[in-house]
Design an enzyme around this catalytic site. Structure first.
Site, PDB file in Angstrom:
ATOM      1  N   LYS A 130     -14.598 -31.661   7.867  1.00  0.00           N
ATOM      2  CA  LYS A 130     -14.946 -32.873   8.599  1.00  0.00           C
ATOM      3  C   LYS A 130     -16.304 -32.693   9.278  1.00  0.00           C
ATOM      4  O   LYS A 130     -16.678 -31.583   9.664  1.00  0.00           O
ATOM      5  CB  LYS A 130     -13.871 -33.179   9.643  1.00  0.00           C
ATOM      6  N   TYR A 184       6.532 -41.700  19.157  1.00  0.00           N
ATOM      7  CA  TYR A 184       5.732 -42.045  17.985  1.00  0.00           C
ATOM      8  C   TYR A 184       6.124 -43.417  17.439  1.00  0.00           C
ATOM      9  O   TYR A 184       7.265 -43.633  17.018  1.00  0.00           O
ATOM     10  CB  TYR A 184       5.887 -40.995  16.875  1.00  0.00           C
ATOM     11  N   VAL A 205      -6.037 -26.966  12.037  1.00  0.00           N
ATOM     12  CA  VAL A 205      -7.337 -27.245  11.403  1.00  0.00           C
ATOM     13  C   VAL A 205      -8.275 -27.974  12.361  1.00  0.00           C
ATOM     14  O   VAL A 205      -9.342 -28.450  11.959  1.00  0.00           O
ATOM     15  CB  VAL A 205      -7.178 -28.042  10.090  1.00  0.00           C
ATOM     16  N   ALA A 206      -7.878 -28.059  13.638  1.00  0.00           N
ATOM     17  CA  ALA A 206      -8.738 -28.636  14.680  1.00  0.00           C
ATOM     18  C   ALA A 206      -9.267 -30.019  14.297  1.00  0.00           C
ATOM     19  O   ALA A 206     -10.471 -30.254  14.223  1.00  0.00           O
ATOM     20  CB  ALA A 206      -9.890 -27.691  15.009  1.00  0.00           C
ATOM     21  N   LYS A 207      -8.335 -30.931  14.041  1.00  0.00           N
ATOM     22  CA  LYS A 207      -8.677 -32.315  13.668  1.00  0.00           C
ATOM     23  C   LYS A 207      -9.546 -32.394  12.413  1.00  0.00           C
ATOM     24  O   LYS A 207     -10.312 -33.332  12.236  1.00  0.00           O
ATOM     25  CB  LYS A 207      -9.381 -33.025  14.830  1.00  0.00           C
ATOM     26  N   GLY A 208      -9.420 -31.384  11.557  1.00  0.00           N
ATOM     27  CA  GLY A 208     -10.179 -31.361  10.313  1.00  0.00           C
ATOM     28  C   GLY A 208     -11.547 -30.726  10.426  1.00  0.00           C
ATOM     29  O   GLY A 208     -12.233 -30.526   9.420  1.00  0.00           O
ATOM     30  N   LEU A 209     -11.943 -30.345  11.645  1.00  0.00           N
ATOM     31  CA  LEU A 209     -13.286 -29.783  11.851  1.00  0.00           C
ATOM     32  C   LEU A 209     -13.456 -28.431  11.170  1.00  0.00           C
ATOM     33  O   LEU A 209     -14.579 -28.036  10.844  1.00  0.00           O
ATOM     34  CB  LEU A 209     -13.576 -29.650  13.348  1.00  0.00           C
TER      35      LEU A 209
END
Length: 298
Positions: free
Chosen positions: A208, A51, A200-204
């Site tokens: 999102k 990172y 949260v699945a990339k905010g989906l």
């Protein structure tokens, strides 16, 4: 905050942990977020040498000065940056891992890493050599335990059979139920804890704009997000519902959450305090979409 034992280790980690890849480049801002999380009960911080070319470890190390004895640090190795910085190459060799830990310890300003993880893995790897490196580091006291970060069931199975891993970090959410097929039962059987990322699945799942995700189309994603929203109340936000769905899985020890702002830290802490999902609510969520399978994502 609830704490759970990580597999067969003696590490007791907060059920919501901090995915430090989300931290930015400002050390002071990062320290404020990390301290807010610690004050809220989060005690597990996951980073990696990959990172930000190691700057993530440096910033986390600075933030944890004076608080090291109250937290658990996890880091990862196996990805080697090219000299020109154009990208990285996979390197699970023993000598490379042994050299990586020295740099991570220096950047983190600590004498030991609580959980050191192989940051990937393939079936073509010199697995015994890799395992030997981690075992050596344990004997030297530079790491307390080791695990892997992988979504590949055959790689996971190999390490379960041939090593002393205590954890596997993998993606898991209502929109990615692949681990339920072949990984969770195996890991439960061998008392190996799951560190679940991507809840949260990339905010989906929490607002999102819908978009295709794995083998689900936009309409599927919309249905899943709507189901999460229906089960969310004043005392349980959509993010909390998505996280509680992940945490209800017996194989999961902790949900690793990326937090970029003070509000996101507070939302994660609220999820820890939120009412767990009932069996009926879990069933309702799982019936929204057919579960995806690893066989479709080898």
């Amino acid at each position: 905050m609830q704490y759970r034992q990580l597999g067969k280790s003696d590490l007791h980690i907060s059920e919501i942990s901090y995915g430090c890849m989300s931290l930015g480049s400002d050390d002071a801002d990062n320290a404020r977020l990390v301290h807010q999380a610690i004050d809220g009960g989060i005690n597990f911080f996951d980073t990696a040498d990959l990172y930000d070319h190691g700057q993530n470890e440096i910033s986390l190390g600075k933030a944890l000065q004076g608080r090291r004895t109250n937290v658990l640090i996890a880091s990862k190795a196996g990805n080697q940056w090219r000299p020109d910085g154009s990208g990285w190459d996979w390197n699970p060799r023993r000598d490379y891992i042994l050299s990586c830990v020295e740099e991570s310890l220096r950047r983190l300003q600590t004498d030991y890493i609580d959980l050191y993880q192989l940051h990937g893995g393939t079936l073509e790897d010199p697995t015994d050599e890799t395992i030997s490196a981690f075992e050596t580091l344990r004997q030297q006291g530079k790491i307390r335990y080791y695990g892997i970060s992988s979504i590949r069931p055959n790689v996971i199975r190999t390490f379960v059979e041939r090593s002393n891993i205590v954890s596997v970090m993998m993606q898991y959410s209502l929109l990615d139920r692949r681990p339920e097929e072949s990984c969770f039962p195996l890991l439960e059987q061998h008392n190996i804890g799951v560190l679940a990322r991507g809840a949260v699945a990339k905010g989906l799942l929490i607002g999102k704009t819908p978009a295709p995700y794995l083998d689900y189309n936009e309409a599927d994603v919309t249905k899943a997000a709507a189901a999460i929203q229906r089960l969310s109340t004043a005392g349980r936000s959509a993010a909390a519902t998505a996280l509680r769905y992940v945490l209800q899985q017996p194989a999961v020890t902790s949900a690793v959450v990326g937090m970029r702002t003070a509000q996101q830290v507070e939302e994660a802490l609220e999820a820890a305090r939120a009412t767990p999902l009932t069996a009926t609510e879990i069933q309702q969520l799982q019936q929204v979409l057919p579960a995806n399978l690893y066989e479709q994502h080898r």
